[in-house]
Scaffold this active site. Structure first.
Site, PDB file in Angstrom:
ATOM      1  N   ASP B  95       0.863  -1.178   0.000  1.00  0.00           N
ATOM      2  CA  ASP B  95       0.000   0.000   0.000  1.00  0.00           C
ATOM      3  C   ASP B  95       0.901   1.231   0.000  1.00  0.00           C
ATOM      4  O   ASP B  95       2.131   1.126  -0.018  1.00  0.00           O
ATOM      5  CB  ASP B  95      -0.967  -0.042   1.178  1.00  0.00           C
ATOM      6  N   ASP B 269      -7.785  -7.523   0.518  1.00  0.00           N
ATOM      7  CA  ASP B 269      -6.828  -7.782   1.603  1.00  0.00           C
ATOM      8  C   ASP B 269      -7.479  -7.354   2.897  1.00  0.00           C
ATOM      9  O   ASP B 269      -8.351  -6.481   2.899  1.00  0.00           O
ATOM     10  CB  ASP B 269      -5.534  -6.973   1.430  1.00  0.00           C
ATOM     11  N   CYS B 307     -12.914 -28.448   7.417  1.00  0.00           N
ATOM     12  CA  CYS B 307     -11.643 -27.875   6.944  1.00  0.00           C
ATOM     13  C   CYS B 307     -10.568 -28.950   6.934  1.00  0.00           C
ATOM     14  O   CYS B 307     -10.527 -29.809   7.810  1.00  0.00           O
ATOM     15  CB  CYS B 307     -11.244 -26.735   7.880  1.00  0.00           C
ATOM     16  N   CYS B 309      -7.208 -28.155   6.826  1.00  0.00           N
ATOM     17  CA  CYS B 309      -5.922 -27.484   7.061  1.00  0.00           C
ATOM     18  C   CYS B 309      -5.125 -28.228   8.137  1.00  0.00           C
ATOM     19  O   CYS B 309      -5.643 -29.094   8.837  1.00  0.00           O
ATOM     20  CB  CYS B 309      -6.124 -26.023   7.447  1.00  0.00           C
ATOM     21  N   CYS B 312      -6.668 -28.191  11.630  1.00  0.00           N
ATOM     22  CA  CYS B 312      -7.878 -29.015  11.772  1.00  0.00           C
ATOM     23  C   CYS B 312      -7.580 -30.502  11.656  1.00  0.00           C
ATOM     24  O   CYS B 312      -8.291 -31.325  12.213  1.00  0.00           O
ATOM     25  CB  CYS B 312      -8.925 -28.574  10.750  1.00  0.00           C
ATOM     26  N   HIS B 338      -5.234 -21.418  10.334  1.00  0.00           N
ATOM     27  CA  HIS B 338      -6.578 -21.878   9.967  1.00  0.00           C
ATOM     28  C   HIS B 338      -7.412 -20.765   9.336  1.00  0.00           C
ATOM     29  O   HIS B 338      -8.064 -20.974   8.310  1.00  0.00           O
ATOM     30  CB  HIS B 338      -7.317 -22.439  11.178  1.00  0.00           C
TER      31      HIS B 338
END
Lengths: 379, 379
Positions: B95, B269, B307, B309, B312, B338
């Site tokens: 930015d 974002d 999930c 991931c 998880c 996560h």
């Protein structure tokens, strides 16, 4: 009886008497001397189990006192023990909680039955007996567990220390009797006695009579000088059983790991590497550095140019210094990883030196490079 | 001129007008709509670059304001930019610092030349011009960089907003003229104008005349209601250039990602997923949960049973709840991992729904399951 762990002595260093061996456990065989990272609350601070594997030999420590209070050993047991709770498939050791009862709680009352004390944060009234400690450790499910002991200040008077040692012996016997999983968990006895060699010997002799698969040395690293500690280790080296592992509790600075090994110690643990990391310090082959310092702002070299760990292969001192100065968690992670890896590497070097009968030479080389002087060494 | 990035529109959802496309950059091609994790201080909080790869599409954001102040863009440049500094081999966006100048600094004075303001912590006097911002971003070396804009409160009056928008347009032109690496870094213009459609159109038209390889939407998520934001997005959807990427800055809750995508947004974002993680909250397919709560103490299920991931697959709610309650860093790590992975998966689901011309149906299914009510949706 047949214990679930055993110690195999393979080589004694001709230069120092240091022991190279193998510790056989239900969850792996480990070359000794070994350093065990501390996972107080079922986590080695900042790291995943996979990372702990990389920076340890596969044997870590959990703290009974902390896990009993939070989340409670019932929650841990529900997961099949600490291993399931934290998803650790390596081996594990728990302490008895005795040290924390004496070091963290300001108010306590020691009775034959056990210890009344206050929660180190909430102040709530608590009580722990030797049977309680073993019961909790049975729930936590480590491969190696510890007797509940009294850990008085090193410089307590002889009379008090004698009473205390005798109580610790009685507590060890009660703990062994209370142990519900002796074929899965190896219960160690803890040698206390402060600076008094006769009390240390008395404690050890009585523990050996009770018979344990390993013996820990407690009450060191609790206020004595390094000279006093080394003197006691030299004495204990001559009297401890050769066929059992010898565990020096709570000790883990590089000089102490080397000198401890020279005195026949097989197992060490300490929060030092992760605590230093959280405070922004790194252990390196050229000594301890405070990475937070502005001197590292433009330093494009790794933390320790001789180290091949993840942090040293991938990041500059400049970057890690930035992370620590801006309180970014990744900074503490990288330093924790590096510091543990450093001690893992040091233990490997120590074992090689033992096998090559040159641990004293190694010590002298390491001390010069690390920057230990005779004076600092004894701090 | 030929820009270092380009946008390829592949499919428009027949049900919503949402865009599926590819953003081509010097460090990778990315399917859009895309969510970009925020790495404010050259670190996506708690995670290593390898982990960021796993929980992102490979495009992340760095903050110019923070890196300018600490460690300084000279230090980052010395490493070859943020990518070298944090060892990130993916793509990057920075930015302009404009938003932070207006949101973090309490005292500031806006001049045609630039903005005088105070350091958000030390109170030191600072100054940033559009040329300074671009110069710093040239040093930080991201693939996509932003024009320096004024970001006034959403509900500023029309007269002020008109002056501000005109200044933002002049600053965008000055920034483009000052840009030293236009063949390596794509400079986006930022559309401001608060709630005023004519000012938004005026701003966009003037920016398009200057010509940029992409257009950002600023000044949303700064105090307006969700209804006001969605109304403006619906309007902007009808006027923004089709052949350029459209980036909605600072927006990233699940509902906003879906509704933003429905309104033709290509890039998002937000710090939300990592901030929620540090505060002990998890995004799940069944809504947001506060894992710290004692209700999870005995919960043996994963954070989000749908999930796949790392967090998880390997840990129970009970364990993560314990880590958060005991302030263990691994807890914030697992939740950060996560939550970012959850948004990565959500963006994938959104892209599939666009390609299948059913993003509105997807939205309705997701909202019911997540527990958004009409009322909550507009909070």
């Amino acid at each position: 009886m047949k214990y679930p762990i055993s110690y195999e002595l393979i080589h004694v260093c001709k230069q120092t008497g240091a022991r190279y061996g193998i510790l056989h456990t239900p969850h792996g065989d480990f070359e000794t001397p070994i350093f065990m990272p501390v996972g107080t609350q079922a986590t080695v601070k900042t790291l995943t189990p996979e990372e702990i594997k990389e920076v340890s030999q596969g044997l870590i420590l959990g703290n009974t006192y902390h896990l009993w209070l939070e989340p409670g050993d019932d929650v841990v047991k529900m997961h099949g023990g600490i291993r399931g709770f934290m998803n650790w498939d390596g081996a594990l050791l728990t302490d008895s909680g005795g040290f924390q009862v004496f070091s963290l709680s300001k108010i306590r009352k020691i009775k034959e039955e056990g210890v009344e004390f206050r929660h180190h944060k909430s102040g709530a009234k608590l009580f722990m007996s030797p049977e309680d400690s073993i019961h909790i450790q049975n729930n936590l499910g480590a491969d190696i567990i510890m007797s509940f002991d009294e850990c008085p200040p090193f410089h307590s008077d002889y009379k008090y220390m004698k009473q205390s040692v005798d109580r610790t012996i009685r507590w060890a016997e009660r703990g062994k009797a209370a142990h519900q999983r002796p074929d899965e968990q190896a219960l160690f006895g803890i040698v206390q006695g402060g600076p008094f060699k006769d009390l240390r010997k008395h404690c050890l002799d009585e523990l050996v009579k009770i018979d344990f698969p390993g013996y820990s040395i407690g009450g060191l690293s609790v206020g004595e000088s390094k000279e006093e500690m080394y003197e006691m280790l030299e004495y204990l080296k001559t009297i401890m059983p050769e066929d059992k592992p010898r565990y020096l509790m709570g000790v883990g600075s590089p000089d102490d790991l080397i000198i401890g090994s020279m005195n026949g110690i097989d197992m060490f643990d300490c929060v030092l590497p992760t605590r230093l990391a959280r405070h922004g310090s790194a252990l390196t082959h050229n000594g301890r550095i405070i990475i937070r310092n502005a001197t590292y702002k433009y330093d494009m070299t790794p933390l320790d140019p001789e180290c091949d760990c993840y942090a040293c292969k991938n990041f500059t001192k400049s970057y890690i210094s930035h992370l620590i100065r801006t309180d970014e968690i990744l900074g503490a992670r990288l330093l924790s990883y590096h510091n543990l890896y450093f001690l893992k590497s040091l233990m490997k070097d120590i074992r090689v030196a033992i096998k090559n009968d040159r641990l004293k030479d190694f010590k002298e080389e390491f001390f010069v490079k690390y920057g230990y002087t005779k004076k600092e060494e004894n701090k």
